[in-house]
Design an enzyme around this catalytic site. Structure first.
Site, PDB file in Angstrom:
ATOM      1  N   ASN A  20       0.884  -1.168   0.000  1.00 19.00           N
ATOM      2  CA  ASN A  20       0.000   0.000   0.000  1.00 19.00           C
ATOM      3  C   ASN A  20       0.915   1.210   0.000  1.00 19.00           C
ATOM      4  OD1 ASN A  20      -1.787   2.054   0.485  1.00 19.00           O
ATOM      5  ND2 ASN A  20      -2.320   1.407   2.575  1.00 19.00           N
ATOM      6  N   TRP A  21       1.020   1.823  -1.177  1.00 15.73           N
ATOM      7  CA  TRP A  21       1.955   2.947  -1.298  1.00 15.73           C
ATOM      8  C   TRP A  21       1.452   4.218  -0.616  1.00 15.73           C
ATOM      9  CZ3 TRP A  21       4.097   2.920  -7.052  1.00 15.73           C
ATOM     10  CH2 TRP A  21       5.047   1.886  -7.173  1.00 15.73           C
ATOM     11  N   LYS A  22       0.159   4.282  -0.317  1.00 10.73           N
ATOM     12  CA  LYS A  22      -0.441   5.490   0.279  1.00 10.73           C
ATOM     13  C   LYS A  22      -0.174   6.695  -0.624  1.00 10.73           C
ATOM     14  CE  LYS A  22      -0.059   3.211   4.661  1.00 10.73           C
ATOM     15  NZ  LYS A  22       0.037   3.284   6.114  1.00 10.73           N
ATOM     16  N   HIS A  49      -9.481   1.306   4.504  1.00  9.86           N
ATOM     17  CA  HIS A  49      -8.228   1.477   5.250  1.00  9.86           C
ATOM     18  C   HIS A  49      -8.450   2.423   6.428  1.00  9.86           C
ATOM     19  CE1 HIS A  49      -4.142   2.609   6.264  1.00  9.86           C
ATOM     20  NE2 HIS A  49      -3.786   1.470   5.695  1.00  9.86           N
ATOM     21  N   GLU A 104      -6.770   4.761   7.578  1.00  4.11           N
ATOM     22  CA  GLU A 104      -6.488   6.180   7.312  1.00  4.11           C
ATOM     23  C   GLU A 104      -7.682   6.845   6.628  1.00  4.11           C
ATOM     24  OE1 GLU A 104      -2.754   5.556   5.357  1.00  4.11           O
ATOM     25  OE2 GLU A 104      -1.868   4.986   7.273  1.00  4.11           O
ATOM     26  N   GLU A 148      -5.674  -5.027  10.396  1.00  6.22           N
ATOM     27  CA  GLU A 148      -4.657  -4.013  10.637  1.00  6.22           C
ATOM     28  C   GLU A 148      -4.949  -3.268  11.932  1.00  6.22           C
ATOM     29  OE1 GLU A 148      -2.529  -2.864   6.760  1.00  6.22           O
ATOM     30  OE2 GLU A 148      -4.240  -1.554   6.954  1.00  6.22           O
ATOM     31  N   GLY A 174       2.232   2.208  10.623  1.00  3.97           N
ATOM     32  CA  GLY A 174       3.162   3.318  10.468  1.00  3.97           C
ATOM     33  C   GLY A 174       3.855   3.729  11.750  1.00  3.97           C
ATOM     34  N   SER A 201       3.162  -2.229  10.203  1.00  8.00           N
ATOM     35  CA  SER A 201       4.614  -2.290  10.459  1.00  8.00           C
ATOM     36  C   SER A 201       5.224  -3.650  10.123  1.00  8.00           C
ATOM     37  CB  SER A 201       4.940  -1.881  11.900  1.00  8.00           C
ATOM     38  OG  SER A 201       4.505  -0.547  12.148  1.00  8.00           O
ATOM     39  N   GLY A 242       2.779  -1.165   4.181  1.00  8.65           N
ATOM     40  CA  GLY A 242       2.876   0.250   3.835  1.00  8.65           C
ATOM     41  C   GLY A 242       4.325   0.638   3.590  1.00  8.65           C
ATOM     42  N   GLY A 243       4.961   1.176   4.612  1.00 14.78           N
ATOM     43  CA  GLY A 243       6.325   1.715   4.501  1.00 14.78           C
ATOM     44  C   GLY A 243       7.299   0.821   3.760  1.00 14.78           C
TER      45      GLY A 243
END
Ligand code: PGA
Length: 255
Positions: free
Chosen positions: A13-15, A99, A101, A171, A177, A217, A238-239
């Protein structure tokens, strides 16, 4: 069906990261690192503006392209939104829905998540549905109830046949994150709560066949331990999905 027969799916997930040029380069870097016939599916969910470049760069590889959100209406006066058909005709195969976010910063509710899930599935997209508790809910001991409620509302009106195009990502919001990954026990338990909710709706067999990812994470160091758990059928990353070598190492850990 069990862990051995369920599909393992590693999704990035590049966000809100990567310009189209950077997306092209990132996928070109990733391609040789994930070449070959692996046991897991690989998905990159990218910003909408990156979709054409990403689809082109991933063509002929194992990498499938996903979007990060979808609107529930087929078309009309919804400035700034993107429909499921628009995604499909752009070569997108997957979409993340719900998600945390989006729930936290953009007013997404269980009800709108449900509408998006149905619109995406009806258009033929594969959905990665995200559910997860916030820290206060975990501390109150209501994680199971929260996951069950989010899962059941999101799947309201979804047919058993459509489950084959559904993945659920557990999640925990406190792990996203933050570098504070859930322990393998916590991940396995959360994924198990999600699977149990699906079993209540569709029966045990359907629930056992469902791919349930862990997200929050996950990285190249902790992936193998998390993915070894019986209820963890992949990851939403993500990251660590922004760096080709790290993401490829997670794919390696899954196969
Ligand atoms: P993270 O994000 O891996 O950076 O924690 C996961 C996610 O939000 O899906």
């Amino acid at each position: 069906m069990n862990k051995r027969t369920r599909r393992t799916v590693i999704a990035g997930n590049w966000k809100m990261n990567m310009t189209p040029d950077q997306a092209k380069k990132a996928i070109e870097d990733l391609r040789p690192l994930v070449k070959g016939k692996g046991r897991c599916d690989i998905v990159l969910c990218v910003p909408a503006i990156d979709i054409p470049a990403a689809v082109k760069a991933a063509k002929g590889s194992r990498i499938k392209i996903g979007a990060e959100n979808v609107h529930f209406e087929p078309k009309g006066a919804y400035t700034g939104e993107i429909s499921a058909d628009m995604l499909v005709s752009s070569g997108v195969e997957y979409v993340i829905v719900g998600h945390s976010e989006r729930r936290q910063y953009f007013g997404e509710t269980d009800e709108t998540v449900n509408k998006r899930v149905k619109a995406a599935l009806n258009a033929g997209l594969k959905v990665i549905l995200c559910v997860g508790e916030v820290l206060a809910q975990r501390d109150l001991g209501i994680t199971k109830e929260v996951l069950s409620m989010q899962t059941k509302i999101a799947l309201s009106g979804v047919t058993e046949d459509q489950l084959k195009n559904l993945i659920i990502a557990y999640e925990p919001v406190w792990a996203i994150g933050t570098g504070r990954v859930a322990t393998p026990d916590q991940a396995d338990e959360g994924n198990g709560f999600v699977r149990a909710a699906v079993a209540e709706l569709y029966g045990k067999k359907a629930a056992e066949a469902l791919t349930v990812q862990y997200g929050g994470s996950m990285n190249e160091k902790n992936a193998a331990e998390l993915l070894a758990r019986v209820n963890v059928d992949g990851g939403l990353i993500g990251g660590a999905s922004l760096v080709a070598e790290k993401f490829a190492a997670i794919v390696d850990a899954a196969q």
